[in-house]
Design an enzyme around this catalytic site. Structure first.
Site, PDB file in Angstrom:
ATOM      1  N   CYS A   1      60.033 -42.550 -48.995  1.00 34.47           N
ATOM      2  CA  CYS A   1      61.426 -42.386 -48.547  1.00 34.47           C
ATOM      3  C   CYS A   1      61.796 -43.444 -47.517  1.00 34.47           C
ATOM      4  O   CYS A   1      62.921 -43.934 -47.496  1.00 34.47           O
ATOM      5  CB  CYS A   1      61.650 -40.996 -47.985  1.00 34.47           C
ATOM      6  SG  CYS A   1      61.717 -39.752 -49.290  1.00 34.47           S
TER       7      CYS A   1
ATOM      8  N   CYS B   1      58.442 -39.246 -45.632  1.00 33.74           N
ATOM      9  CA  CYS B   1      57.244 -39.861 -46.222  1.00 33.74           C
ATOM     10  C   CYS B   1      57.442 -41.372 -46.356  1.00 33.74           C
ATOM     11  O   CYS B   1      58.557 -41.886 -46.230  1.00 33.74           O
ATOM     12  CB  CYS B   1      56.932 -39.223 -47.576  1.00 33.74           C
ATOM     13  SG  CYS B   1      57.978 -39.781 -48.932  1.00 33.74           S
TER      14      CYS B   1
ATOM     15  N   ASN C   1      64.996 -31.420 -51.855  1.00 35.70           N
ATOM     16  CA  ASN C   1      63.809 -31.866 -52.597  1.00 35.70           C
ATOM     17  C   ASN C   1      63.707 -31.112 -53.926  1.00 35.70           C
ATOM     18  O   ASN C   1      64.073 -29.936 -54.035  1.00 35.70           O
ATOM     19  CB  ASN C   1      62.528 -31.761 -51.770  1.00 35.70           C
ATOM     20  CG  ASN C   1      62.324 -30.438 -51.070  1.00 35.70           C
ATOM     21  OD1 ASN C   1      63.265 -29.731 -50.762  1.00 35.70           O
ATOM     22  ND2 ASN C   1      61.068 -30.094 -50.815  1.00 35.70           N
ATOM     23  N   ILE C   2      63.222 -31.836 -54.925  1.00 34.60           N
ATOM     24  CA  ILE C   2      63.123 -31.309 -56.287  1.00 34.60           C
ATOM     25  C   ILE C   2      61.698 -31.557 -56.768  1.00 34.60           C
ATOM     26  O   ILE C   2      61.301 -32.711 -56.972  1.00 34.60           O
ATOM     27  CB  ILE C   2      64.130 -32.014 -57.220  1.00 34.60           C
ATOM     28  CG1 ILE C   2      65.561 -31.882 -56.668  1.00 34.60           C
ATOM     29  CG2 ILE C   2      64.027 -31.440 -58.642  1.00 34.60           C
ATOM     30  CD1 ILE C   2      66.578 -32.786 -57.349  1.00 34.60           C
ATOM     31  N   GLU C   3      60.945 -30.477 -56.907  1.00 32.53           N
ATOM     32  CA  GLU C   3      59.536 -30.617 -57.281  1.00 32.53           C
ATOM     33  C   GLU C   3      59.348 -30.531 -58.799  1.00 32.53           C
ATOM     34  O   GLU C   3      60.295 -30.272 -59.546  1.00 32.53           O
ATOM     35  CB  GLU C   3      58.708 -29.557 -56.552  1.00 32.53           C
ATOM     36  CG  GLU C   3      58.820 -29.755 -55.037  1.00 32.53           C
ATOM     37  CD  GLU C   3      57.946 -28.833 -54.213  1.00 32.53           C
ATOM     38  OE1 GLU C   3      57.475 -27.797 -54.736  1.00 32.53           O
ATOM     39  OE2 GLU C   3      57.731 -29.160 -53.025  1.00 32.53           O
TER      40      GLU C   3
ATOM     41  N   GLU D   1      65.768 -36.652 -49.029  1.00 30.89           N
ATOM     42  CA  GLU D   1      66.518 -37.835 -48.587  1.00 30.89           C
ATOM     43  C   GLU D   1      66.704 -38.831 -49.727  1.00 30.89           C
ATOM     44  O   GLU D   1      67.745 -39.468 -49.849  1.00 30.89           O
ATOM     45  CB  GLU D   1      65.880 -38.502 -47.361  1.00 30.89           C
ATOM     46  CG  GLU D   1      64.397 -38.766 -47.408  1.00 30.89           C
ATOM     47  CD  GLU D   1      63.543 -37.575 -46.968  1.00 30.89           C
ATOM     48  OE1 GLU D   1      63.640 -36.525 -47.621  1.00 30.89           O
ATOM     49  OE2 GLU D   1      62.751 -37.731 -46.011  1.00 30.89           O
TER      50      GLU D   1
HETATM   51  N1  THU Z   1      59.648 -33.608 -48.499  1.00 34.16           N
HETATM   52  C1  THU Z   1      60.946 -34.045 -48.423  1.00 34.16           C
HETATM   53  O1  THU Z   1      61.780 -33.682 -49.264  1.00 34.16           O
HETATM   54  N2  THU Z   1      61.286 -34.858 -47.409  1.00 34.16           N
HETATM   55  C2  THU Z   1      60.480 -35.195 -46.366  1.00 34.16           C
HETATM   56  O2  THU Z   1      60.911 -35.915 -45.463  1.00 34.16           O
HETATM   57  C3  THU Z   1      59.084 -34.708 -46.336  1.00 34.16           C
HETATM   58  C4  THU Z   1      58.618 -34.026 -47.568  1.00 34.16           C
HETATM   59  C5  THU Z   1      59.292 -32.663 -49.564  1.00 34.16           C
HETATM   60  C6  THU Z   1      58.484 -33.186 -50.698  1.00 34.16           C
HETATM   61  C7  THU Z   1      57.852 -31.894 -51.230  1.00 34.16           C
HETATM   62  O3  THU Z   1      58.755 -31.238 -52.081  1.00 34.16           O
HETATM   63  C8  THU Z   1      57.684 -31.036 -49.988  1.00 34.16           C
HETATM   64  O4  THU Z   1      58.548 -31.603 -49.007  1.00 34.16           O
HETATM   65  C9  THU Z   1      56.257 -30.974 -49.447  1.00 34.16           C
HETATM   66  O5  THU Z   1      55.743 -32.251 -49.297  1.00 34.16           O
END
Ligand code: THU
Length: 132
Positions: A89, A86, A42-44, A55
Protein backbone atom coordinates in the site's frame (compact mmCIF):
# COMPACT_ATOMS: atom_id res chain seq x y z
CA UNK A 1 -13.33 18.65 3.49
CA UNK A 2 -12.01 18.38 7.03
CA UNK A 3 -10.08 15.46 8.43
CA UNK A 4 -12.85 14.44 10.82
CA UNK A 5 -15.34 14.12 7.97
CA UNK A 6 -12.89 11.95 6.00
CA UNK A 7 -12.26 9.84 9.10
CA UNK A 8 -16.02 9.40 9.60
CA UNK A 9 -16.34 8.25 6.00
CA UNK A 10 -13.44 5.81 6.43
CA UNK A 11 -15.03 4.40 9.60
CA UNK A 12 -18.31 3.94 7.71
CA UNK A 13 -16.54 2.26 4.76
CA UNK A 14 -14.81 -0.09 7.20
CA UNK A 15 -18.18 -1.68 7.89
CA UNK A 16 -18.21 -3.00 4.32
CA UNK A 17 -14.92 -4.85 4.75
CA UNK A 18 -15.03 -8.42 3.46
CA UNK A 19 -12.85 -10.21 6.00
CA UNK A 20 -14.02 -13.80 6.59
CA UNK A 21 -10.40 -14.94 7.15
CA UNK A 22 -8.67 -12.32 9.29
CA UNK A 23 -11.86 -10.73 10.74
CA UNK A 24 -9.77 -7.54 10.76
CA UNK A 25 -11.69 -4.69 9.21
CA UNK A 26 -10.02 -1.62 7.75
CA UNK A 27 -11.55 1.50 6.20
CA UNK A 28 -10.04 4.25 4.08
CA UNK A 29 -11.06 7.54 2.52
CA UNK A 30 -9.23 9.42 -0.22
CA UNK A 31 -9.76 13.12 -0.93
CA UNK A 32 -8.43 13.94 -4.39
CA UNK A 33 -7.02 17.30 -5.45
CA UNK A 34 -10.27 17.72 -7.43
CA UNK A 35 -12.10 17.56 -4.08
CA UNK A 36 -13.74 14.20 -4.75
CA UNK A 37 -13.95 11.60 -1.99
CA UNK A 38 -13.59 7.85 -2.55
CA UNK A 39 -13.83 5.31 0.22
CA UNK A 40 -12.66 1.71 0.48
CA UNK A 41 -12.51 -1.34 2.70
CA UNK A 42 -10.30 -4.41 2.67
CA UNK A 43 -11.48 -7.30 0.51
CA UNK A 44 -10.08 -10.73 1.31
CA UNK A 45 -9.99 -13.91 -0.75
CA UNK A 46 -9.83 -17.65 -0.07
CA UNK A 47 -6.51 -17.39 -1.90
CA UNK A 48 -5.18 -15.12 0.84
CA UNK A 49 -2.53 -13.35 -1.22
CA UNK A 50 -5.20 -11.82 -3.44
CA UNK A 51 -6.48 -9.68 -0.57
CA UNK A 52 -6.86 -6.00 -1.38
CA UNK A 53 -6.23 -3.58 1.47
CA UNK A 54 -8.70 -0.79 2.24
CA UNK A 55 -6.41 2.04 1.16
CA UNK A 56 -5.67 0.36 -2.17
CA UNK A 57 -9.39 -0.17 -2.73
CA UNK A 58 -10.07 3.54 -2.15
CA UNK A 59 -7.14 4.62 -4.34
CA UNK A 60 -8.10 2.25 -7.16
CA UNK A 61 -11.69 3.51 -7.05
CA UNK A 62 -10.41 7.09 -7.36
CA UNK A 63 -7.96 6.31 -10.15
CA UNK A 64 -10.47 4.24 -12.10
CA UNK A 65 -12.78 7.28 -12.04
CA UNK A 66 -10.09 9.42 -13.63
CA UNK A 67 -8.47 10.90 -10.52
CA UNK A 68 -4.68 10.98 -10.36
CA UNK A 69 -3.65 13.16 -7.42
CA UNK A 70 -4.40 12.60 -3.76
CA UNK A 71 -4.74 15.52 -1.37
CA UNK A 72 -5.45 13.45 1.77
CA UNK A 73 -5.76 9.77 2.60
CA UNK A 74 -7.18 8.47 5.86
CA UNK A 75 -6.83 4.84 6.97
CA UNK A 76 -8.50 3.44 10.08
CA UNK A 77 -8.50 0.08 11.85
CA UNK A 78 -9.17 -1.32 15.30
CA UNK A 79 -5.50 -1.23 16.27
CA UNK A 80 -3.74 -0.39 19.54
CA UNK A 81 -2.10 2.68 18.01
CA UNK A 82 -2.77 4.30 14.63
CA UNK A 83 -2.88 1.64 11.88
CA UNK A 84 0.26 1.12 9.82
CA UNK A 85 -0.17 0.50 6.06
CA UNK A 86 1.56 -2.53 4.52
CA UNK A 87 4.50 -2.14 2.16
CA UNK A 88 2.43 -2.77 -0.97
CA UNK A 89 0.00 0.00 0.00
CA UNK A 90 2.85 2.39 0.70
CA UNK A 91 4.14 1.90 -2.83
CA UNK A 92 0.63 2.39 -4.28
CA UNK A 93 0.10 5.54 -2.19
CA UNK A 94 3.47 6.81 -3.47
CA UNK A 95 2.27 6.55 -7.07
CA UNK A 96 -0.53 9.06 -6.59
CA UNK A 97 0.74 11.43 -3.94
CA UNK A 98 3.60 13.80 -3.29
CA UNK A 99 5.27 15.15 -0.18
CA UNK A 100 2.33 17.54 0.36
CA UNK A 101 -0.20 14.71 0.50
CA UNK A 102 -1.58 14.30 4.02
CA UNK A 103 -1.54 10.67 5.12
CA UNK A 104 -3.60 10.24 8.27
CA UNK A 105 -3.41 6.94 10.14
CA UNK A 106 -6.00 6.33 12.82
CA UNK A 107 -7.66 3.81 15.07
CA UNK A 108 -11.15 3.52 16.50
CA UNK A 109 -10.08 4.93 19.88
CA UNK A 110 -9.34 8.33 18.38
CA UNK A 111 -5.55 8.03 18.09
CA UNK A 112 -4.31 9.74 14.94
CA UNK A 113 -0.98 10.44 13.34
CA UNK A 114 -0.35 12.56 10.26
CA UNK A 115 2.58 11.59 8.09
CA UNK A 116 3.97 11.85 4.55
CA UNK A 117 5.08 9.35 1.95
CA UNK A 118 8.78 10.16 2.31
CA UNK A 119 8.53 9.09 5.95
CA UNK A 120 6.40 6.00 5.23
CA UNK A 121 8.49 4.74 2.33
CA UNK A 122 11.89 6.39 1.99
CA UNK A 123 13.47 5.77 -1.39
CA UNK A 124 10.27 4.52 -3.00
CA UNK A 125 10.27 3.44 -6.64
CA UNK A 126 9.09 6.49 -8.53
CA UNK A 127 7.47 6.81 -11.97
CA UNK A 128 10.18 9.17 -13.12
CA UNK A 129 12.71 6.36 -12.69
CA UNK A 130 11.10 4.68 -15.70
CA UNK A 131 11.64 7.67 -17.99
CA UNK A 132 14.67 7.54 -20.26
N1 THU B 1 -5.13 -4.36 5.90
C1 THU B 1 -5.60 -3.23 5.29
O1 THU B 1 -6.66 -3.25 4.64
N2 THU B 1 -4.90 -2.09 5.44
C2 THU B 1 -3.82 -1.93 6.25
O2 THU B 1 -3.28 -0.83 6.34
C3 THU B 1 -3.29 -3.09 6.99
C4 THU B 1 -3.89 -4.40 6.65
C5 THU B 1 -5.94 -5.59 5.80
C6 THU B 1 -5.44 -6.66 4.90
C7 THU B 1 -6.14 -7.89 5.49
O3 THU B 1 -7.45 -7.98 4.98
C8 THU B 1 -6.24 -7.58 6.97
O4 THU B 1 -6.05 -6.17 7.08
C9 THU B 1 -5.22 -8.31 7.84
O5 THU B 1 -3.94 -8.14 7.34
Amino acid sequence: MDTQSLLDQAIKARKNAYTPYSKFQVGAAVLTRNKEVFTGSNIENASYGLTNCAERTAIFKAVSEGEREIDTIVVVGDTEGPISPCGACRQVIAEFCDINTKIILANLKGDKVETTIDKLLPGFFYAKDLKQ
